[in-house]
Design a protein around this motif. Structure first.
Motif, PDB file in Angstrom:
ATOM      1  N   LYS A 118       0.835  -1.208   0.000  1.00 26.21           N
ATOM      2  CA  LYS A 118       0.000   0.000   0.000  1.00 26.21           C
ATOM      3  C   LYS A 118       0.869   1.258   0.000  1.00 26.21           C
ATOM      4  O   LYS A 118       0.566   2.234  -0.693  1.00 26.21           O
ATOM      5  N   ALA A 119       1.938   1.223   0.776  1.00 18.37           N
ATOM      6  CA  ALA A 119       2.851   2.371   0.824  1.00 18.37           C
ATOM      7  C   ALA A 119       3.502   2.589  -0.537  1.00 18.37           C
ATOM      8  O   ALA A 119       3.644   3.732  -0.990  1.00 18.37           O
ATOM      9  N   LYS A 120       3.896   1.501  -1.205  1.00 18.85           N
ATOM     10  CA  LYS A 120       4.488   1.614  -2.540  1.00 18.85           C
ATOM     11  C   LYS A 120       3.486   2.196  -3.533  1.00 18.85           C
ATOM     12  O   LYS A 120       3.846   3.041  -4.348  1.00 18.85           O
ATOM     13  N   LYS A 124       3.704   5.666  -5.714  1.00 20.99           N
ATOM     14  CA  LYS A 124       3.493   5.712  -7.176  1.00 20.99           C
ATOM     15  C   LYS A 124       2.452   6.766  -7.529  1.00 20.99           C
ATOM     16  O   LYS A 124       2.603   7.489  -8.502  1.00 20.99           O
ATOM     17  N   GLY A 125       1.401   6.847  -6.715  1.00 17.63           N
ATOM     18  CA  GLY A 125       0.353   7.839  -6.928  1.00 17.63           C
ATOM     19  C   GLY A 125       0.845   9.259  -6.770  1.00 17.63           C
ATOM     20  O   GLY A 125       0.325  10.190  -7.370  1.00 17.63           O
ATOM     21  N   GLU A 126       1.866   9.435  -5.952  1.00 20.10           N
ATOM     22  CA  GLU A 126       2.451  10.757  -5.739  1.00 20.10           C
ATOM     23  C   GLU A 126       3.530  11.071  -6.768  1.00 20.10           C
ATOM     24  O   GLU A 126       4.132  12.133  -6.728  1.00 20.10           O
ATOM     25  N   GLY A 127       3.796  10.090  -7.636  1.00 18.65           N
ATOM     26  CA  GLY A 127       4.801  10.311  -8.682  1.00 18.65           C
ATOM     27  C   GLY A 127       6.223  10.190  -8.196  1.00 18.65           C
ATOM     28  O   GLY A 127       7.123  10.794  -8.753  1.00 18.65           O
ATOM     29  N   LYS A 128       6.457   9.380  -7.171  1.00 16.10           N
ATOM     30  CA  LYS A 128       7.820   9.213  -6.653  1.00 16.10           C
ATOM     31  C   LYS A 128       8.326   7.819  -6.898  1.00 16.10           C
ATOM     32  O   LYS A 128       7.699   6.892  -7.090  1.00 16.10           O
TER      33      LYS A 128
END
Length: 128
Positions: A118-120, A124-128
């Motif tokens: 979930k953290a990953k 990804k959703g934050e573009g990092k």
């Protein structure tokens, strides 16, 4: 980045870690010139000797090299050195602390992996 003066981690190590992150994220490239100790001192409102200590730490580790009269630059091996060091030191310590905390809280291995995934996904959703 704002240095954490309340941290138990010395300021010069925080400076070195910030520079490492700049190298890893591509802000500073191989053979790119690094900020001088005076530039770092101005940026973070610290003593130039403290900034120099952070730079010298990275030079001692093979991340930076000096060009006499020109300053310090990023070595070709810098990214690999940083990744290897962070995996063996920083990440191993964090994982050990995470596993200990999970054990204290009776979190199963499956739950822990789900949390990590979930953290990953969040990153990804934050573009990092």
């Amino acid at each position: 980045m704002i240095l954490n003066s309340d941290s138990t981690k010395p300021i010069y190590i925080q400076i070195a870690e910030w520079l490492e992150t700049q190298i890893l994220d591509g802000s500073i490239k191989t053979d790119g010139k690094i900020y001088s100790q005076y530039q770092l001192a101005d940026m973070f409102d610290i003593n130039p000797a403290t900034a120099a200590k952070g730079l010298n730490l990275l030079a001692d580790e093979g991340v930076l090299y000096k060009k006499r009269g020109l300053g310090m630059f990023v070595t070709a091996e810098a990214e690999q050195i940083i990744r290897t060091t962070r995996k063996s030191d920083t990440l191993s310590t964090l994982v050990l602390e995470l596993v200990k905390e999970a054990e204290y809280l009776n979190v199963t291995e499956k739950e822990l992996f789900e949390m990590i995934n979930k953290a990953k996904e969040k990153l990804k959703g934050e573009g990092k």
